[in-house]
Scaffold this motif. Structure first.
Motif, mmCIF file in Angstrom:
data_model
loop_
_atom_site.group_PDB
_atom_site.id
_atom_site.type_symbol
_atom_site.label_atom_id
_atom_site.label_comp_id
_atom_site.label_asym_id
_atom_site.label_seq_id
_atom_site.Cartn_x
_atom_site.Cartn_y
_atom_site.Cartn_z
ATOM 1 N N UNK A 98 50.094 33.921 -97.138
ATOM 2 C CA UNK A 98 49.014 34.842 -96.799
ATOM 3 C C UNK A 98 49.552 36.276 -96.794
ATOM 4 N N UNK A 99 48.853 37.179 -97.457
ATOM 5 C CA UNK A 99 49.274 38.574 -97.471
ATOM 6 C C UNK A 99 48.842 39.261 -96.180
ATOM 7 N N UNK A 100 49.613 40.237 -95.762
ATOM 8 C CA UNK A 100 49.332 40.988 -94.547
ATOM 9 C C UNK A 100 48.907 42.393 -94.942
ATOM 10 N N UNK A 101 47.814 42.837 -94.361
ATOM 11 C CA UNK A 101 47.363 44.199 -94.614
ATOM 12 C C UNK A 101 48.040 45.149 -93.641
ATOM 13 N N UNK A 102 48.737 46.122 -94.185
ATOM 14 C CA UNK A 102 49.445 47.081 -93.339
ATOM 15 C C UNK A 102 48.624 48.352 -93.173
ATOM 16 N N UNK A 103 48.832 48.994 -92.060
ATOM 17 C CA UNK A 103 48.064 50.197 -91.743
ATOM 18 C C UNK A 103 48.440 51.347 -92.668
ATOM 19 N N UNK A 104 47.501 52.257 -92.844
ATOM 20 C CA UNK A 104 47.796 53.483 -93.590
ATOM 21 C C UNK A 104 48.916 54.253 -92.909
ATOM 22 N N UNK A 105 48.949 54.145 -91.589
ATOM 23 C CA UNK A 105 49.958 54.863 -90.812
ATOM 24 C C UNK A 105 51.370 54.418 -91.209
ATOM 25 N N UNK A 106 51.588 53.110 -91.254
ATOM 26 C CA UNK A 106 52.938 52.619 -91.555
ATOM 27 C C UNK A 106 53.257 52.804 -93.031
ATOM 28 N N UNK A 107 52.239 52.675 -93.887
ATOM 29 C CA UNK A 107 52.479 52.881 -95.318
ATOM 30 C C UNK A 107 52.863 54.320 -95.623
ATOM 31 N N UNK A 108 52.362 55.258 -94.816
ATOM 32 C CA UNK A 108 52.649 56.682 -95.047
ATOM 33 C C UNK A 108 54.043 57.075 -94.578
ATOM 34 N N UNK A 109 54.663 56.266 -93.738
ATOM 35 C CA UNK A 109 55.979 56.600 -93.210
ATOM 36 C C UNK A 109 57.054 56.398 -94.270
ATOM 37 N N UNK A 110 58.022 57.303 -94.282
ATOM 38 C CA UNK A 110 59.134 57.197 -95.220
ATOM 39 C C UNK A 110 60.299 56.466 -94.568
ATOM 40 N N UNK A 111 61.188 55.944 -95.398
ATOM 41 C CA UNK A 111 62.441 55.427 -94.877
ATOM 42 C C UNK A 111 63.301 56.605 -94.429
ATOM 43 N N UNK A 112 64.193 56.338 -93.507
ATOM 44 C CA UNK A 112 65.075 57.398 -93.039
ATOM 45 C C UNK A 112 65.980 57.857 -94.174
ATOM 46 N N UNK A 113 65.962 59.152 -94.519
ATOM 47 C CA UNK A 113 66.874 59.638 -95.561
ATOM 48 C C UNK A 113 68.325 59.566 -95.113
ATOM 49 N N UNK A 114 68.537 59.430 -93.815
ATOM 50 C CA UNK A 114 69.892 59.351 -93.276
ATOM 51 C C UNK A 114 70.440 57.932 -93.403
ATOM 52 N N UNK A 115 69.560 56.927 -93.261
ATOM 53 C CA UNK A 115 70.013 55.543 -93.184
ATOM 54 C C UNK A 115 69.690 54.688 -94.407
#
Length: 406
Positions: free
Chosen positions: A1-18
């Protein structure tokens, strides 16, 4: 089953530091030594009082601490601020899970979803994560490497203020730039927030890291905006205790504290034992901080001298914190960072830098920039700079000169 993720979490970037850590780990697995210039993890020894106080903790139950924070720790923080001529009552200080929670709590208290905060860019990359998590928009105040990342004019800042602008968020000394704002710049921001009914969220976790005899002034030292300044603080860098996760909020506006305490109650409390250790840290002699300052200034000197001798590299001397953002003669800083880890070494050694695009909100900026953290011993820094210079000379994507700032 696919999970629908929020626009909020999709808009977040990965840490450029990590985000490049797996590539660095792969390089190490192949036998390369990696000099980490990518993350602000000090190698300075944490004062022994931290663990000593925890070992001596003598209660049979590790109970919840109070939501605002342990009274002894709050008292210790208040005493520390007095040494900077800032005077806070106990109910004007709240203990948080690191400076990160302090930043998020401050913005949650001041902003509704859709509101805006102005932030000088480049900025601490997690400001992107914090704002996107609560649906707040960053409006960047663009600063340039060629100008030492100092602020633009008052008119330039004011033209981007809207009815949704709630606060100016900035770190001073600056992460990732090492800039220290002048008193004129601070007075300008004071005028702006009073004129437009805004708040300054002052991230001052690098307060002790000020070099060349410069006098440090906190935004908490500006009496005309005492009720419009929220100070974010942490023991992480000051006492080399990043893993302790103890931060704080301090604000003379008692209504602000009364509102934020609701958030503190919602997350129950900050870890009890870490607060015990942090209370002891605030009793660390000033000599420790003076020695650390001297050590980092020497490291800054080593790093900056080497960078100025690298053809095509642009940077101004950082005056605080332990970072510098440099422009490099490369087509793409992230590609260069990956290439250094995967394809380049000098006698089995290489360096890791943090690509700077993730420290900007304006698309396209920072593409050929990197943040370097001078948290290594001087001899290791010197080696890392030699490797970086050799890598820049050998990189297939080298360009004639860095792309100028917009």
């Amino acid at each position: 089953m696919s999970v629908r993720f929020s626009d909020r979490i999709n808009a977040m970037q990965e840490s450029p530091i990590r985000k490049l850590v797996p590539i660095a780990n792969a390089a190490k697995a192949k036998g390369k030594k990696v000099y980490h210039l990518n993350i602000g993890q000090p190698d300075i020894i944490t004062p022994p009082s931290f663990l000593k106080s925890i070992r001596e903790f003598d209660q049979e139950v590790i109970a919840y601490a109070t939501s605002p924070g342990d009274p002894k720790l709050i008292e210790a923080i208040a005493a520390y601020y007095k040494t900077y001529d800032m005077h806070f009552e106990p109910d004007e200080i709240l203990v948080t899970n690191g400076g990160s929670e302090a930043l998020m709590f401050a913005m949650m208290a001041l902003c509704d979803p859709g509101d805006e905060v102005m932030v000088p860019e480049p900025f601490y990359a997690n400001y992107n994560a914090f704002t996107r998590a609560i649906n707040v928009k960053i409006v960047p105040i663009t600063t340039k490497a060629e100008e030492g990342f100092h602020l633009p004019s008052e008119a330039e800042i004011e033209k981007n203020i809207t009815e949704k602008t709630r606060a100016i968020v900035l770190s001073n000394p600056g992460n990732p730039t090492g800039v220290i704002y002048t008193r004129d710049e601070m007075d300008m921001l004071s005028r702006i927030v009073r004129k437009h009914d805004m708040t300054i969220i002052a991230d001052e976790v690098y307060r002790e890291f000020v070099y060349d005899g410069l006098k440090y002034t906190s935004f908490g030292n500006l009496p005309e905006i005492s009720d419009r300044v929220v100070i974010v603080d942490s023991v992480s860098k000051r006492y080399s205790a990043c893993g302790a996760r103890i931060g704080s909020l301090a604000c003379k506006n008692k209504d602000f504290s009364k509102q934020v305490i609701k958030l503190c109650q919602g997350r129950l409390c900050v870890p009890t034992l870490e607060q015990v250790g942090a209370t002891a840290l605030y009793g660390t002699p000033a000599s420790y901080l003076n020695e650390v300052n001297t050590e980092y200034q020497e490291r800054r000197n080593t790093l900056y001298k080497a960078l100025k001798e690298m053809p095509g590299v642009i940077c101004e001397e950082p005056k605080g914190a332990f970072y510098v953002v440099i422009k490099m003669p490369v087509d793409d800083a992230e590609k260069f960072a990956i290439w250094m880890l995967e394809n380049f070494d000098v006698d089995g050694e290489t360096t890791m830098v943090a690509p700077a695009a993730g420290f900007y909100a304006t698309p396209g900026l920072g593409k050929n920039e990197a943040r370097l953290a001078y948290v290594l011993k001087n001899e290791d820094l010197a080696k890392a700079m030699d490797i970086l210079k050799a890598g820049l000379e050998a990189y297939p994507g080298r360009i004639e000169s860095p792309i100028p700032s917009a």
